[in-house]
Design an enzyme around this catalytic site. Structure first.
Site, PDB file in Angstrom:
ATOM      1  N   SER A 197       0.817  -1.219   0.000  1.00 16.02           N
ATOM      2  CA  SER A 197       0.000   0.000   0.000  1.00 16.02           C
ATOM      3  C   SER A 197       0.845   1.261   0.000  1.00 16.02           C
ATOM      4  CB  SER A 197      -0.933  -0.009   1.216  1.00 16.02           C
ATOM      5  OG  SER A 197      -1.909  -1.022   1.059  1.00 16.02           O
TER       6      SER A 197
ATOM      7  N   CYS B 122      -4.819  -3.068   1.543  1.00 19.26           N
ATOM      8  CA  CYS B 122      -5.285  -3.532   2.851  1.00 19.26           C
ATOM      9  C   CYS B 122      -4.101  -3.508   3.807  1.00 19.26           C
ATOM     10  CB  CYS B 122      -5.845  -4.950   2.738  1.00 19.26           C
ATOM     11  SG  CYS B 122      -6.384  -5.627   4.331  1.00 19.26           S
ATOM     12  N   ILE B 123      -4.178  -2.615   4.770  1.00 20.36           N
ATOM     13  CA  ILE B 123      -3.090  -2.443   5.740  1.00 20.36           C
ATOM     14  C   ILE B 123      -3.585  -2.968   7.070  1.00 20.36           C
ATOM     15  CG2 ILE B 123      -1.470  -0.804   6.774  1.00 20.36           C
ATOM     16  CD1 ILE B 123      -2.306   1.178   4.512  1.00 20.36           C
ATOM     17  N   ILE B 124      -3.020  -4.074   7.548  1.00 19.60           N
ATOM     18  CA  ILE B 124      -3.511  -4.715   8.764  1.00 19.60           C
ATOM     19  C   ILE B 124      -2.569  -4.401   9.927  1.00 19.60           C
ATOM     20  CG2 ILE B 124      -4.118  -6.886   9.892  1.00 19.60           C
ATOM     21  CD1 ILE B 124      -4.765  -8.040   7.154  1.00 19.60           C
TER      22      ILE B 124
ATOM     23  N   GLU C 189       2.336  -5.746  15.128  1.00 20.82           N
ATOM     24  CA  GLU C 189       2.810  -5.558  16.509  1.00 20.82           C
ATOM     25  C   GLU C 189       3.442  -4.190  16.726  1.00 20.82           C
ATOM     26  OE1 GLU C 189       4.050 -10.264  17.297  1.00 20.82           O
ATOM     27  OE2 GLU C 189       5.579  -8.703  17.008  1.00 20.82           O
ATOM     28  N   THR C 190       3.785  -3.515  15.619  1.00 25.68           N
ATOM     29  CA  THR C 190       4.534  -2.260  15.752  1.00 25.68           C
ATOM     30  C   THR C 190       3.748  -1.079  15.177  1.00 25.68           C
ATOM     31  OG1 THR C 190       5.589  -2.334  13.575  1.00 25.68           O
ATOM     32  CG2 THR C 190       6.615  -3.643  15.349  1.00 25.68           C
TER      33      THR C 190
ATOM     34  N   HIS D 172       4.386   0.397  12.538  1.00 28.87           N
ATOM     35  CA  HIS D 172       4.537   0.458  11.083  1.00 28.87           C
ATOM     36  C   HIS D 172       3.193   0.771  10.417  1.00 28.87           C
ATOM     37  CE1 HIS D 172       6.152  -1.399   7.161  1.00 28.87           C
ATOM     38  NE2 HIS D 172       6.775  -0.257   7.389  1.00 28.87           N
TER      39      HIS D 172
ATOM     40  N   ARG E 111     -15.044  -6.799   5.052  1.00 23.47           N
ATOM     41  CA  ARG E 111     -15.212  -5.613   4.207  1.00 23.47           C
ATOM     42  C   ARG E 111     -14.745  -5.838   2.771  1.00 23.47           C
ATOM     43  NH1 ARG E 111     -14.801  -4.746   9.352  1.00 23.47           N
ATOM     44  NH2 ARG E 111     -15.734  -2.903  10.354  1.00 23.47           N
TER      45      ARG E 111
HETATM   46  N1  LIG Z   1       2.214  -4.551   6.408  1.00 23.52           N
HETATM   47  C1  LIG Z   1       1.590  -4.165   5.228  1.00 23.52           C
HETATM   48  C2  LIG Z   1       2.289  -3.591   4.164  1.00 23.52           C
HETATM   49  N2  LIG Z   1       3.637  -3.389   4.265  1.00 23.52           N
HETATM   50  C3  LIG Z   1       4.472  -3.107   3.096  1.00 23.52           C
HETATM   51  C4  LIG Z   1       4.451  -1.630   2.708  1.00 23.52           C
HETATM   52  O1  LIG Z   1       3.222  -1.261   2.106  1.00 23.52           O
HETATM   53  C5  LIG Z   1       5.569  -1.327   1.699  1.00 23.52           C
HETATM   54  O2  LIG Z   1       5.388  -2.132   0.549  1.00 23.52           O
HETATM   55  C6  LIG Z   1       6.949  -1.602   2.297  1.00 23.52           C
HETATM   56  O3  LIG Z   1       7.082  -0.872   3.509  1.00 23.52           O
HETATM   57  C7  LIG Z   1       8.075  -1.218   1.333  1.00 23.52           C
HETATM   58  O4  LIG Z   1       7.947   0.116   0.955  1.00 23.52           O
HETATM   59  N3  LIG Z   1       1.643  -3.209   3.036  1.00 23.52           N
HETATM   60  C8  LIG Z   1       0.286  -3.405   2.922  1.00 23.52           C
HETATM   61  O5  LIG Z   1      -0.297  -3.063   1.875  1.00 23.52           O
HETATM   62  N4  LIG Z   1      -0.408  -3.985   3.955  1.00 23.52           N
HETATM   63  C9  LIG Z   1       0.193  -4.353   5.101  1.00 23.52           C
HETATM   64  O6  LIG Z   1      -0.490  -4.884   6.037  1.00 23.52           O
HETATM   65  C1  LIG Z   2       1.058  -2.629   8.455  1.00 26.96           C
HETATM   66  C2  LIG Z   2       2.327  -3.374   8.661  1.00 26.96           C
HETATM   67  O1  LIG Z   2       3.369  -3.060   8.127  1.00 26.96           O
HETATM   68  C3  LIG Z   2       2.279  -4.447   9.675  1.00 26.96           C
HETATM   69  O2  LIG Z   2       1.305  -5.399   9.256  1.00 26.96           O
HETATM   70  C4  LIG Z   2       3.630  -5.136   9.840  1.00 26.96           C
HETATM   71  O3  LIG Z   2       3.517  -5.903  10.995  1.00 26.96           O
HETATM   72  P1  LIG Z   2       4.460  -5.570  12.260  1.00 26.96           P
HETATM   73  O4  LIG Z   2       4.048  -4.201  12.767  1.00 26.96           O
HETATM   74  O5  LIG Z   2       4.143  -6.659  13.283  1.00 26.96           O
HETATM   75  O6  LIG Z   2       5.887  -5.620  11.786  1.00 26.96           O
END
Ligand SMILES: Nc1c(NC[C@H](O)[C@H](O)[C@H](O)CO)[nH]c(=O)[nH]c1=O
Ligand SMILES: CC(=O)[C@@H](O)COP(=O)(O)O
Length: 158
Positions: free
Chosen positions: A65, A89-91, A94-95, A97, A136
């Site tokens: 994303s 879809c960004i789930i 644990e962090t 991020h 969703r």
């Molecule tokens: N954790 C999720 C990610 N992580 C990857 C980032 O979007 C990106 O590709 C990476 O950080 C390199 O730039 N992406 C999602 O779409 N959904 C997630 O849950």
């Molecule tokens: C949205 C993310 O990047 C996340 O799903 C990555 O998982 P984590 O925070 O446990 O490294």
């Protein structure tokens, strides 16, 4: 209104503009492909149901994303593209991020829309759990991809 209080796939067909000559770009993230694939299917199905020409829908894939913004810019800069739909879809993990990606994508997509003065739709789920995402993406709360497609159509009729 929370998605649990409305179905994302329900909409009124009143006053929807003619999109038979409109060209759509859909930029879809590979991460959580089970979910984003279902969102993509919903968006395409809704666009074609409402009159879009199959040949006028171009789909581009990005790794995650976070890359939706650049992918949206590459599509929005094409004068032949009338609207861009971003699907991801960004789930929550644990962090923190999740927070950084979600904020960057929301802000980035908005910036592209304003830069090119054309609809760039935020069809990105930001759930806490996989189940919330599935709910969703064609589940009990409908399909966010349907909602994103209708949003693009409505903005083209502004
Ligand atoms: N954790 C999720 C990610 N992580 C990857 C980032 O979007 C990106 O590709 C990476 O950080 C390199 O730039 N992406 C999602 O779409 N959904 C997630 O849950
Ligand atoms: C949205 C993310 O990047 C996340 O799903 C990555 O998982 P984590 O925070 O446990 O490294």
């Amino acid at each position: 209104m929370a998605s649990s209080l409305k179905n994302l796939s329900e909409y009124s067909q009143k006053n929807l503009s003619d999109i038979s000559n409109k060209r759509f770009a859909i930029v879809v993230a590979e991460w959580n492909e089970e979910v984003t694939g279902a969102l993509l299917d919903g968006a395409i199905a809704t666009l074609t149901k409402e009159g879009a020409n199959d040949d006028h829908i171009v789909v581009k894939t990005v790794p995650g994303s976070f890359e939706l913004t650049l992918g949206a810019q590459w599509m929005a800069q094409d004068p032949k593209i009338d609207a861009v739909i971003c699907i991801g879809c960004i789930i929550q993990g644990e962090t923190r991020h999740f927070d950084f990606i979600s904020q960057a994508v929301a802000t980035g997509i908005t910036d592209v829309s304003l830069k090119y003065s054309k609809p760039v739709i935020f069809g990105v789920l930001t759930p806490d759990t996989q189940q919330q995402a599935l709910d969703r993406a064609g589940g009990k709360h409908g399909n966010k991809g349907d909602e994103a497609a209708i949003t693009a159509i409505k903005m083209l009729g502004f």
